[in-house]
Every structure is written in C-alpha cells, then in structure tokens.
Design an enzyme around this catalytic site. Structure first.
Site, PDB file in Angstrom:
ATOM      1  N   MET A   1      -2.867  -8.192  -4.515  1.00 36.32           N
ATOM      2  CA  MET A   1      -4.303  -7.948  -4.406  1.00 36.32           C
ATOM      3  C   MET A   1      -5.079  -9.219  -4.679  1.00 36.32           C
ATOM      4  O   MET A   1      -4.832  -9.921  -5.657  1.00 36.32           O
ATOM      5  CB  MET A   1      -4.691  -6.836  -5.394  1.00 36.32           C
ATOM      6  CG  MET A   1      -6.157  -6.493  -5.399  1.00 36.32           C
ATOM      7  SD  MET A   1      -6.699  -5.825  -3.790  1.00 36.32           S
ATOM      8  CE  MET A   1      -8.381  -6.413  -3.770  1.00 36.32           C
TER       9      MET A   1
ATOM     10  N   GLU B   1      -9.203  -2.067  -5.259  1.00 31.63           N
ATOM     11  CA  GLU B   1      -9.362  -1.760  -3.839  1.00 31.63           C
ATOM     12  C   GLU B   1      -8.561  -0.504  -3.503  1.00 31.63           C
ATOM     13  O   GLU B   1      -7.407  -0.410  -3.909  1.00 31.63           O
ATOM     14  CB  GLU B   1      -8.883  -2.920  -2.963  1.00 31.63           C
ATOM     15  CG  GLU B   1      -9.235  -2.693  -1.512  1.00 31.63           C
ATOM     16  CD  GLU B   1      -8.841  -3.852  -0.591  1.00 31.63           C
ATOM     17  OE1 GLU B   1      -8.282  -4.848  -1.066  1.00 31.63           O
ATOM     18  OE2 GLU B   1      -9.099  -3.718   0.603  1.00 31.63           O
TER      19      GLU B   1
ATOM     20  N   GLU C   1      -2.946 -13.688   0.118  1.00 27.76           N
ATOM     21  CA  GLU C   1      -3.932 -13.371  -0.930  1.00 27.76           C
ATOM     22  C   GLU C   1      -4.838 -14.569  -1.178  1.00 27.76           C
ATOM     23  O   GLU C   1      -6.038 -14.417  -1.381  1.00 27.76           O
ATOM     24  CB  GLU C   1      -3.244 -12.936  -2.230  1.00 27.76           C
ATOM     25  CG  GLU C   1      -2.256 -11.770  -2.093  1.00 27.76           C
ATOM     26  CD  GLU C   1      -2.793 -10.568  -1.339  1.00 27.76           C
ATOM     27  OE1 GLU C   1      -4.015 -10.325  -1.367  1.00 27.76           O
ATOM     28  OE2 GLU C   1      -1.979  -9.872  -0.696  1.00 27.76           O
TER      29      GLU C   1
ATOM     30  N   ASN D   1      -7.990 -10.140  -5.838  1.00 27.75           N
ATOM     31  CA  ASN D   1      -9.129 -10.216  -6.760  1.00 27.75           C
ATOM     32  C   ASN D   1      -9.583 -11.663  -6.957  1.00 27.75           C
ATOM     33  O   ASN D   1      -8.771 -12.560  -7.150  1.00 27.75           O
ATOM     34  CB  ASN D   1      -8.734  -9.651  -8.123  1.00 27.75           C
ATOM     35  CG  ASN D   1      -7.952  -8.380  -7.997  1.00 27.75           C
ATOM     36  OD1 ASN D   1      -8.466  -7.390  -7.497  1.00 27.75           O
ATOM     37  ND2 ASN D   1      -6.687  -8.407  -8.402  1.00 27.75           N
TER      38      ASN D   1
ATOM     39  N   GLU E   1      -8.622  -8.015   6.836  1.00 29.21           N
ATOM     40  CA  GLU E   1      -7.154  -7.927   6.890  1.00 29.21           C
ATOM     41  C   GLU E   1      -6.573  -8.488   8.184  1.00 29.21           C
ATOM     42  O   GLU E   1      -5.592  -9.230   8.153  1.00 29.21           O
ATOM     43  CB  GLU E   1      -6.695  -6.483   6.646  1.00 29.21           C
ATOM     44  CG  GLU E   1      -7.030  -5.954   5.249  1.00 29.21           C
ATOM     45  CD  GLU E   1      -6.510  -6.821   4.109  1.00 29.21           C
ATOM     46  OE1 GLU E   1      -5.674  -7.710   4.351  1.00 29.21           O
ATOM     47  OE2 GLU E   1      -6.954  -6.625   2.957  1.00 29.21           O
TER      48      GLU E   1
HETATM   49  N1  B3K Z   1      -6.229  -5.958  -0.011  1.00 25.91           N
HETATM   50  C1  B3K Z   1      -5.004  -5.483  -0.599  1.00 25.91           C
HETATM   51  C2  B3K Z   1      -4.651  -4.077  -0.205  1.00 25.91           C
HETATM   52  C3  B3K Z   1      -5.336  -3.027  -0.999  1.00 25.91           C
HETATM   53  C4  B3K Z   1      -4.759  -1.674  -0.670  1.00 25.91           C
HETATM   54  C5  B3K Z   1      -5.522  -0.570  -1.302  1.00 25.91           C
HETATM   55  N2  B3K Z   1      -4.933   0.710  -1.034  1.00 25.91           N
HETATM   56  C6  B3K Z   1      -3.864  -6.371  -0.288  1.00 25.91           C
HETATM   57  C7  B3K Z   1      -4.026  -7.268   0.879  1.00 25.91           C
HETATM   58  O1  B3K Z   1      -4.115  -6.851   2.007  1.00 25.91           O
HETATM   59  O2  B3K Z   1      -4.096  -8.440   0.676  1.00 25.91           O
HETATM   60 ZN    ZN Z   2      -4.958  -8.563   2.823  1.00 25.35          ZN
END
Ligand code: B3K
Ligand code: ZN
Length: 882
Positions: free
Chosen positions: A269, A127, A304, A271, A326
């Site tokens: 992250m 991401e 997460e 994933n 987010e």
């Molecule tokens: N989604 C990731 C953040 C990714 C940042 C990329 N520059 C972490 C989070 O917000 O959970």
């Molecule tokens: Zn997030």
C-alpha cells in the site's frame, strides 16, 4: 430468502462533497485492545457543492464515540445523530472545528481494514474505505487534507512509531509513555493515511535526488529479518532514479519509510511517505526466495513508489476512477521492470497474466469496464480489469503518442493536476493535448467492458503484388452492456517474406514504400480493409505484434505458418505467441480425440528452438512453456478439466522422451556453480534449465530423476529447490513420488520458522495433481502452522488449491466445491475481502459441464442463503448467479 440488498453506488450519482477538510489533527493513544483516537477536523463548506440541509455527515464504522464538540463546545445529544455507518452533526456553520474522541479495538479487527494487530505490531490499511474504522471523517478521495499525527504508546512495547510525512518531534509524557509527532505537508485523501507501531528494526540507506536532496530510506522489519531487505532497498533506489529520468518526478518528503508486515490483504500500500508491504514483497534472500519472488519485489516496490506521483500527488476523484492511478502505475512499473531486465520477456509475462486473469473476467459475470459504472463493494473492483487492462489502455496511448509526445503529455498531466483529485477523462485530455491527437473514440476503452475479438482474413494477388487484409472487430456483450460500439484499436502489423525477413508495409495511396518493419494500422470501423502494395511474394502476416492492443486475435494460420513465425518472426512477442498457438492447437486436438498422436512437426519445432544456442534462455523458456490448464480451458466451449490435464501431461511426457538428448544438453548448459547469482541472465538460465528438467522427469527419464534429486539436495537457491521438489512430487512413478514426499518433509524441517517459505510448502501440496490432494489439503487445515486469519497462509493453501489446481478443484464429485464453500463461509465473518477473492473460480461455473455447473451453483446458492453475509461476498455471489 429474505434479505435487504445492499445499496449500489453509481458513477452517475457522483456529487462533490458538501464540506471540505483543510487540516486534520489526530492523536492516537495506542493499545492493542483499546486505542483512543482524538481527531480535530478544520471544516469548511465546499463552494463547488450544491447546498444541502446544513447537516454534516461523516463516515464511521465500528467506532465507540466518547466525546464530540464543535468549535470547542461539547455537543448535546440532540445536536447530532449516531448511526451504524455514519455520524450526522446537525446545522454546522460554514466554517468550524469538529473534535471527536472514539475508541477502537485493533485486536478484534480480523478484516485487516483500518487499525489492526499483526504479530506484535499495530498497523493500518485504509484504502479504499478503512479510515472510517479509525475516526469519523469524510472518507472519500476527493477530500484532501493536511494531516498532523501524534502517536502515544508504551515505549517498551512499541518503540517505533511511524506515520506519513516528516518527523515533527517527540516527547516523553508524565506517565512514561512516548509521544511522537508526524506532519505531512501534502494534502491527501484519508485512504493514504497510515500509522505503524511496533518493535521493529530499520535497514537504512540514502538516496540523493536529482536536485541534490539526501533522503534517508528506511525499511522496517521484525527483528531477525534485517538480512532480507537488500533486494527491496536496491529496487527502491533504482525506482527513485528511474522516475526522475523517465518522468522527471522527484521524491518530495524528507524521509521515505517502508514497513513489512505479515498479515496483509494484498501486496502493498502506497501510503504517503510510509508504504506498508505484505512481507512477501520485501523479504528475500536467495536461500528463501525464488527468482519470481525477487522479480515480484522489484515490481511491487517500484509500483508503490511510483504511486507517490500517480495516485498520491494526483489522486482519484472517486473510486470509479481507480484505474487513473492503478492502470497508469501498473504501466509505469511494467516499463520499469522491462528496463531493469528483459523487455521481451517482461511483455510476455504481462500478456500471459492479462490473458489468464483479465480475459476470463471480461467474459464472466463480474465483467466491468476499466472505469466501472457501479459497485456494491469497491474492494471487489481492485481487479485485473482496472489494473492490467487499465495498464494496456495507458500503454496504447503511450504507443500512439510515441516517447517524446507521451512525456510531454505526462508533464502536462503532472503540472495541471498536482494536488487534485481527478478523473480518467482528465488524464486522456492531457494525452490528447500533449500528444496533439484526437482520442474521442479511444475513450470507449474506459467505458466499455469485454474483450474485443478481431477476425482477420486476407488474400494475395500475385499479378499485382497486392496483399489485402480485412479486419472485423466485435465485442461480445457483457452484463449491463448488451450493445457494443466499435473501438479505436491500434493493430501492429508486420509482413514476413519466405526468408523470414520483414517486408515494407506500403499502404495503397502511399507513393513511397516505407522501410521494412512494423506498421500500426488504426482500426475504427466494425470492418476495416487494407491494401498493401509491392509484395513480390505472398507474405505471412505477423499480426498484433508486441500485443499492441488487449484483444483476442483470430486468423486462420496453418501449422506451417505458425512454425515459421515461431522460428523467424522479428517480433519476439509474436514468436512466443506462435509457439503458444501451436501448442494450444496440438493440445486441444488431443483433448478432442484421445488417439491423436503428437505431430512430429511440433516436436521438430521444439527441437529446433532447443538447439538454438544463441537464443536468450529466459525467452526460450517462455517459448517452450506449454499453455496452462486454465488458459486451455478458456479456449473450450465446455471446459474439459480431466481431458486438458491428461493431454498436457501426455504432451509434456512426449517432449521429455522425444527430446531427451536435447533437453539434457540444455539442462547441462544452464547449470552453474553460481547458485546465488541474481542477474537476469542467471535467472533466465535457471528458468530454462528447470523447464527442461520438468519435461525429463515427466517422461520418467532416469537421469532426469537423479538430477532433480541432486538439485534438491544441493539447496543452491530457492528457485532450484522448489523446481526440483515440484518435479519430484509430480513424478509419474511411485518410487520418485515417495522420494518427493521425503524431500517435502525435509523441506518443512528446515524452514518451519520462515513463514514465507512455509507458504511455499503449503502451496506445493495444494497444487499437487495427485488424486488425494483434497484430503491432504483438508488435513493441512489442521496443521498447527495453518491459520485462517493470515491471508498469505489462506492464499497458500486454499487459494492455491482452488485457483491453482484445476483438475483437483474441479473433481467431478464436487468435493472441491464443497470444500471451498465451507471455507468461504468460515472466512467471511473474519475477513470478507479474502473470502470474496477466493470465490473467483466458482464464478466461472457456466463454462463447465452440467454436473459441475449444478454442483458449483449449489454452493453459490448455499452461500447466498446465509444471513449476515458481507457485501463483498454477497456482490460476487449474487452477480455470478444472475
Ligand atoms: N492501492 C493498493 C490496493 C488497495 C486495495 C484495497 N482493497 C495497492 C496498490 O495497488 O498499489
Ligand atoms: Zn497500485
């Protein structure tokens, strides 16, 4: 300056993808220097897209293409075209299989985007747009594909091979390498792809879902860290249970894996099935981590995990919709932490962060709406606005709906959009439908940048018992948005009588007085007037209770009213806020006029609070904490860095000497032999005790100094050690400061092998208000343990100095600015995301005096002159100078 400006991506230009990818097979032959990636994509023309010229355009960067074939036939060079950042395959059929083989070099990847090396392991961060550094792909979130992944590696170097989804077998190849297969049954965008390879150990547990499925949970860490995963694991299990209970969301794969890595650009992250974490948000023991670290771990692990539904199952159509996942997920993790600990304290912490980080962003050159309209580099938009203001916008909707209707609305959202890539508007539509309310005007919170200001005036008519409140809303203009429209703002109001009790808030036109307590007033027009009946005496208004909207509230409170609310408001948040406003007034008056004495009434209010033995220690610590230097600066037209530092130190000393006995009593009361108690109650006691200690030491209190030394020597837990060390280092007298230096050296000796603790050692020095701090920070750049390629270390030294030490960073001679300019230019070629983040304090240059303005501008201009600047740094610098 000659430079082609990088392209701007705009929300208004959004087009659905011309092709979709249903299935992906990836095979990675892993090697630190040269990894080979074979990809097979099953493509089909998107029926919902307007037809292009028949070419297929795939994103790809830093890839060496070795082979390409379509439906099994190798393509001739005339059939495709290779560019720096994409690959065009000419005239592809409506359905096809594209195979590519590329080579990449993870060891050279210091940007930590795509596949990279961290210590002895290989890991990924995709991401927002990192997948294009792994293979050619439609690297955009609205292309959701099923992934099958095979990882091939030398089992001696990389015994653990992980990817998303469920394990799907493994074999040993003829050459001795191992090949491990993973299958993810849930279609996902490429940004959620991940692999990890390394010599890792697993800490295991198990979670049984509501429907009775037993899910193995593994946290993978480098050997030696197995004993630091307990808290993360417990947090994960609590989060899984909470999401079932509060949102009806069950985990969906057969396994859930987490990996802690030492080199990571952000916190963690999400994933799918394989969360990758900055080690800072996993590893903790009481001897190595502070209470704040423990709280951070609980929040980030939950965050997460919650993304599995809000982000992964339902994802974003495009990156302008980032707050869809987010903002919502931050709201969810905030509520989780509130349920696990103290709701009141959590709200205060969240609002403090919002005011410290998001309000300045909203009034600065990078201001953007929760749903931005355009960007040059999307990585620059993982901001406090998208995250924290986005969470406030979700919170307002949740509060407008109330718990039952909000649950109905989120159920509808999960049901309607599961497996899709959608927009913030789709989310709001579910809130409207599920909640049965009209959010037309409310939607402006997503599209309009800037912090609304509410100016309140009131009067009281004793003869009729009528209290009138007038509220004007005004949002200052922001870059690209000169005109603002009125927002729908929920304003929580309480009226407090002379005894400190809530009065009923009976609006004109209502026949029955409601029960005493808080009412939510809806503001929609630029000016709204409310008439409240039946007020036998003049009430003190308690406005914006619980911080019911992310706005700046202005009401001409007298000091007496503030002290009164601080002591009596039934709303804990507003008790805290009244104390903050009171302290802020005293401090700003002292800045204005150096001869201003600390008002006795202020010390009285503090004394009264300290003597309340029934108060929750954690909440009391929040109430008694002075507003930060950064926050105070925000309240001034021209930030007076030196003045603010001077008066904040002076007020702390005045509290320390004026209330020594009370502080000592509270300190004694909060000490306990239970050094390792991690309950919220124990954490609250430590927070309060350490605050008292800091005031005492600031005043040069002999007993306090001794206690700080003893507390440091006791080494009971990292919270107490760091608090003591910080106070010793900041002590006003030379002798104690020398003792602090000695303690610092001892600290290094003890923790030299614990990177996360060493980060604290760097940060403590970078944040010291001693006049020689810059020189010290410069020396620390040469320290063998310092490294520009480790983001945690960079944040600990350079970030802590530039963002956490206003008085030294903003030294009038411009030394801090030159230092930061140099570091940014060193870092940009290595890691643009980190370089761009560090710029933040200089983007605020307009808020300072002419001399500082000129020096900060000079640095920004110097950076902008440099050839080959990353888009990340270019965007922030150029917008700051506009
Ligand atoms: N989604 C990731 C953040 C990714 C940042 C990329 N520059 C972490 C989070 O917000 O959970
Ligand atoms: Zn997030």
């Amino acid at each position: 300056m000659y430079r082609t400006t990088p392209p701007v991506t705009r929300l208004s230009d959004y087009q659905p993808p011309e092709f979709l990818i249903d299935d992906v097979s990836l095979r990675l032959e892993l090697d630190a220097e040269q990894t080979a990636v074979d990809a097979e994509l099953s493509l089909r023309r998107n029926p919902a897209a307007t037809r292009g010229n028949g070419d297929l355009r795939l994103d790809g960067e830093h890839l060496a293409l070795e082979a390409i074939s379509l439906n099994g036939r190798a393509l001739t060079p005339a059939e495709y075209q290779l560019e720096d950042d994409h690959l065009l395959v000419h005239r592809v059929p409506d359905r096809c299989r594209l195979q590519t083989r590329v080579r990449i070099n993870p060891a050279e990847n210091t940007a930590l985007e795509g596949l990279y090396v961290s210590g002895g392991m290989l890991c990924t961060q995709c991401e927002a747009e990192g997948f294009r550094r792994i293979t050619y792909f439609l690297d955009r979130p609205d292309v959701m594909a099923r992934f099958r992944v095979s990882l091939v590696a030398d089992p001696a170097r990389y015994p653990v091979l992980l990817s998303n989804g469920n394990p799907a077998g493994e074999e040993t190849l003829a050459d001795g390498r191992r090949c491990v297969h993973w299958e993810d049954p849930f279609p996902k965008p490429s940004y959620l792809f991940a692999i990890v390879a390394g010599d890792l150990v697993a800490v295991e547990d198990r979670f049984t879902t509501a429907s009775g499925r037993a899910i193995p949970l593994c946290i993978y860490v480098e050997p030696g860290n197995e004993d630091k995963c307990d808290h993360a694991m417990r947090s994960l299990i609590k989060a899984m249970r909470w999401d079932e209970e509060r949102y009806g969301r069950e985990y969906d794969l057969d396994v859930f894996n987490i990996v802690a890595v030492s080199h990571f650009n952000m916190g963690a992250m999400e994933n799918k099935g394989l969360n990758v974490f900055n080690a800072k948000y996993i590893l903790a023991r009481p001897e190595t981590a502070t209470d704040a670290d423990f709280a951070g771990i609980e929040g980030v692990v939950a965050h997460e995990y919650f993304h599995n539904w809000t982000g992964n199952r339902i994802t974003c159509r495009d990156w302008f919709q980032l707050s869809l996942k987010e903002g919502l997920t931050v709201y969810r993790d905030q509520e989780f932490s509130a349920d696990m600990g103290s709701r009141g304290v959590k709200r205060i912490e969240d609002v403090r962060l919002l005011r410290a980080r998001q309000f300045p962003e909203d009034s600065g050159p990078m201001a953007h709406p929760v749903r931005p309209d355009s960007y040059i580099e999307i990585n620059n938009f993982y901001t406090a606005t998208v995250y924290e203001k986005g969470a406030e916008v979700v919170r307002m909707q949740a509060n407008l709906l109330g718990p039952e209707r909000f649950r109905k609305a989120t159920d509808l959202y999960f049901e309607r959009f599961d497996g899709q890539a959608v927009t913030t508007d789709d989310f709001v539509a579910c809130m409207e439908e599920g909640g049965g309310i009209d959010l037309t005007q409310f939607r402006r919170w997503y599209s309009q940048a800037g912090t609304p200001q509410l100016d309140c005036e009131d009067d009281y008519d004793a003869a009729t018992g009528t209290y009138r409140l007038e509220v004007r809303q005004h949002t200052p203009s922001t870059p690209g948005q000169p005109e603002k429209q009125p927002l729908h703002i929920p304003l929580a109001l309480g009226l407090v009588d002379a005894e400190g009790r809530d009065m009923p808030v009976q609006l004109a036109g209502e026949s029955q007085p409601p029960a005493p307590g808080t009412r939510i007033l809806a503001l929609r027009q630029p000016v709204e007037r409310f008439e409240i009946l039946g007020c036998a005496t003049r009430p003190v208004p308690s406005l914006l209770r619980g911080f019911s909207a992310p706005v700046q509230l202005c009401y001409p409170y007298t000091e007496e009213q503030l002290s009164f609310l601080m002591a009596h408001d039934s709303d804990g948040f507003n008790r805290w806020d009244a104390a903050q406003t009171l302290a802020q007034r005293v401090l700003l008056a002292m800045v204005d006029d150096a001869t201003t004495a600390v008002p006795a009434s202020f010390l009285d209010a503090f004394r009264e609070a300290l003597q309340d033995e029934t108060a929750d220690p954690a909440l009391l610590a929040e109430v008694l904490t002075l507003p930060s230097e950064g926050y105070l600066g925000e309240q001034m037209t021209v930030v007076d860095v030196d003045g603010i530092h001077r008066v904040r130190q002076a007020l702390a000393a005045a509290i320390g000497s004026g209330l020594a006995a009370e502080l000592q009593a509270v300190y004694a009361r909060t000490r306990s032999e239970e050094g390792f108690d991690l309950s919220h109650a124990a954490m609250g006691r430590r927070a309060l005790g350490n605050l008292c200690l800091a005031y005492l030491v600031r005043a040069g209190d002999a007993q306090g100094l001794e206690q700080a030394q003893r507390q440091f020597d006791g080494q009971a837990n990292m919270t107490d050690v760091i608090a003591a060390l910080r106070t010793l280092l900041e002590a006003p007298d030379a002798e104690t400061a020398a003792a602090g230096e000695q303690a610092l050296a001892g600290f290094y000796e003890r923790w030299a092998d614990e990177p996360l603790v060493l980060d604290k050692w760097f940060a403590l020095q970078a944040q010291s208000s001693r006049p020689d701090t810059l020189a010290r920070v410069e020396r620390l750049l040469e320290h063998p343990a310092f490294s520009l390629t480790n983001p945690n270390r960079v944040r600990a030294l350079i970030g802590a100095f530039a963002s956490g030490n206003p008085v030294r960073f903003h030294a009038a001679d411009g030394g801090g600015y030159r230092f930061l300019g140099d570091r940014i230019l060193e870092l940009d070629p290595l890691n643009p995301q980190i370089a761009s983040r560090l710029l933040y304090p200089m983007t605020r240059w307009r808020r300072y005096d002419a001399g500082r303005q000129q020096q900060m501008r000079a640095q920004l201009e110097r950076i902008l002159e440099v050839e080959g600047l990353s888009n990340d740094v270019y965007e922030v610098v150029s917008k700051s100078l506009e």
